[in-house]
Write an enzyme that holds these catalytic residues in place. Structure first.
Site, PDB file in Angstrom:
ATOM      1  N   ALA A 139      45.250  15.840  23.555  1.00  6.75           N
ATOM      2  CA  ALA A 139      46.110  15.679  24.863  1.00  6.75           C
ATOM      3  C   ALA A 139      47.593  15.558  24.640  1.00  6.75           C
ATOM      4  O   ALA A 139      48.042  15.974  23.315  1.00  6.75           O
ATOM      5  CB  ALA A 139      45.483  14.344  25.450  1.00  6.75           C
ATOM      6  N   HIS A 140      48.096  15.315  25.538  1.00  6.10           N
ATOM      7  CA  HIS A 140      49.622  15.582  25.659  1.00  6.10           C
ATOM      8  C   HIS A 140      50.418  14.791  24.516  1.00  6.10           C
ATOM      9  O   HIS A 140      50.092  13.635  24.167  1.00  6.10           O
ATOM     10  CB  HIS A 140      50.193  14.872  27.098  1.00  6.10           C
ATOM     11  CG  HIS A 140      50.176  13.618  27.291  1.00  6.10           C
ATOM     12  ND1 HIS A 140      51.055  12.564  26.878  1.00  6.10           N
ATOM     13  CD2 HIS A 140      49.083  12.751  27.773  1.00  6.10           C
ATOM     14  CE1 HIS A 140      50.636  11.272  27.126  1.00  6.10           C
ATOM     15  NE2 HIS A 140      49.639  11.531  27.695  1.00  6.10           N
ATOM     16  N   ASP A 141      51.374  15.340  23.954  1.00  2.00           N
ATOM     17  CA  ASP A 141      52.336  14.773  23.056  1.00  2.00           C
ATOM     18  C   ASP A 141      51.693  14.329  21.902  1.00  2.00           C
ATOM     19  O   ASP A 141      52.355  13.598  21.064  1.00  2.00           O
ATOM     20  CB  ASP A 141      53.079  13.703  23.679  1.00  2.00           C
ATOM     21  CG  ASP A 141      53.952  13.894  25.101  1.00  2.00           C
ATOM     22  OD1 ASP A 141      54.742  14.849  24.928  1.00  2.00           O
ATOM     23  OD2 ASP A 141      53.696  13.393  26.004  1.00  2.00           O
TER      24      ASP A 141
END
Ligand code: UDP
Length: 226
Positions: A139-141
């Protein structure tokens, strides 16, 4: 005769045979590409319809360009074979299954393998020779190092940093980190067992099991619940 391009999937065991169909699909789109399995101790000459060659035999083929994808889960073997291929003038070949989803600003290193149903969301950094098996997501980052291996269904939530050589077993969940500046970090060479739930930073080189995850190995830390 000098061929134009040849492609090798290194490893004709379980993972290699799972990767072969989307490797084949890629090569079939190339007008003059030819695909082989490379395996140094395989008994059969043909595996799932694909000719199996030893590394030395693959090396001997005369071709303008050779591309190799290392489809072996063990990161130490992967590293050694990658070095050997590069030293012999072969190029890394990243294999991404057709239905992989990459949402936004995903950057990847060389020689990665992303299996069917993998999702990488937004602002994700992936190192070289990363393997993500079926249905895993990042997922993000998140920042993933080199030679990291995800078994099927790994759930890596946002703001997580995974250092090089980490292995994560099927169905493990990594909780979301607090922020990009305060991520959850999984230390170099750690192993996360199937089904483990990681809620805090993991030291280098340990094996984690259970929910909440505790340290299974590395004497000084054994039994510690994170
Ligand atoms: N292998 C190889 N050369 C090496 C090391 C391994 O050709 O130097 C092959 C090995 O013969 C086997 C495959 O790589 O066929 C690895 O299979 P394994 O089942 O251990 O791994 P998996 O497919 O689960 O990643």
């Amino acid at each position: 005769m000098i061929r134009k391009k040849i492609y090798g999937v290194y490893g004709a065991s379980g993972f290699g045979r799972e990767v072969l169909p989307f490797a084949r699909e890629y090569v079939e789109k190339e007008s003059d590409g030819e695909l082989f399995f490379i395996d140094d101790s395989f008994d059969e000459k043909i595996c799932n319809g694909c000719e199996v060659l030893s590394f030395d035999a693959f090396k001997k083929i005369r071709a303008q360009e050779k591309f190799v994808s290392i489809a072996i889960a063990n990161h130490n073997i992967r590293r050694e074979l990658a070095k050997k291929c590069i030293a012999s003038g072969m190029k890394n070949w990243s294999l991404v299954a057709p239905n992989v989803v990459c949402l936004d600003d995903v950057k990847m290193g060389e020689g990665v393998i992303l299996c069917p149903f993998v999702t990488l969301t937004s602002n994700v950094r992936i190192g070289s020779y990363f393997h993500a098996n079926l249905y895993s997501y990042v997922a993000h980052d998140c920042v993933i190092g080199d030679y990291v291996t995800f078994a099927p269904h790994v759930m890596c939530n946002g703001n997580v940093v995974i250092e090089d050589d980490v292995y994560i077993g099927s169905g493990a969940i990594i909780k979301q980190g607090n922020s990009k500046k305060r991520p959850i970090k999984i230390g170099k060479g750690a192993t996360i067992a199937a089904g483990a739930f990681i809620t805090k930073n993991v030291p280098d080189g340990v094996t984690m099991i259970g929910n909440p995850a505790r340290i299974l190995s590395r004497d000084s830390l054994k039994g510690k619940i994170l």
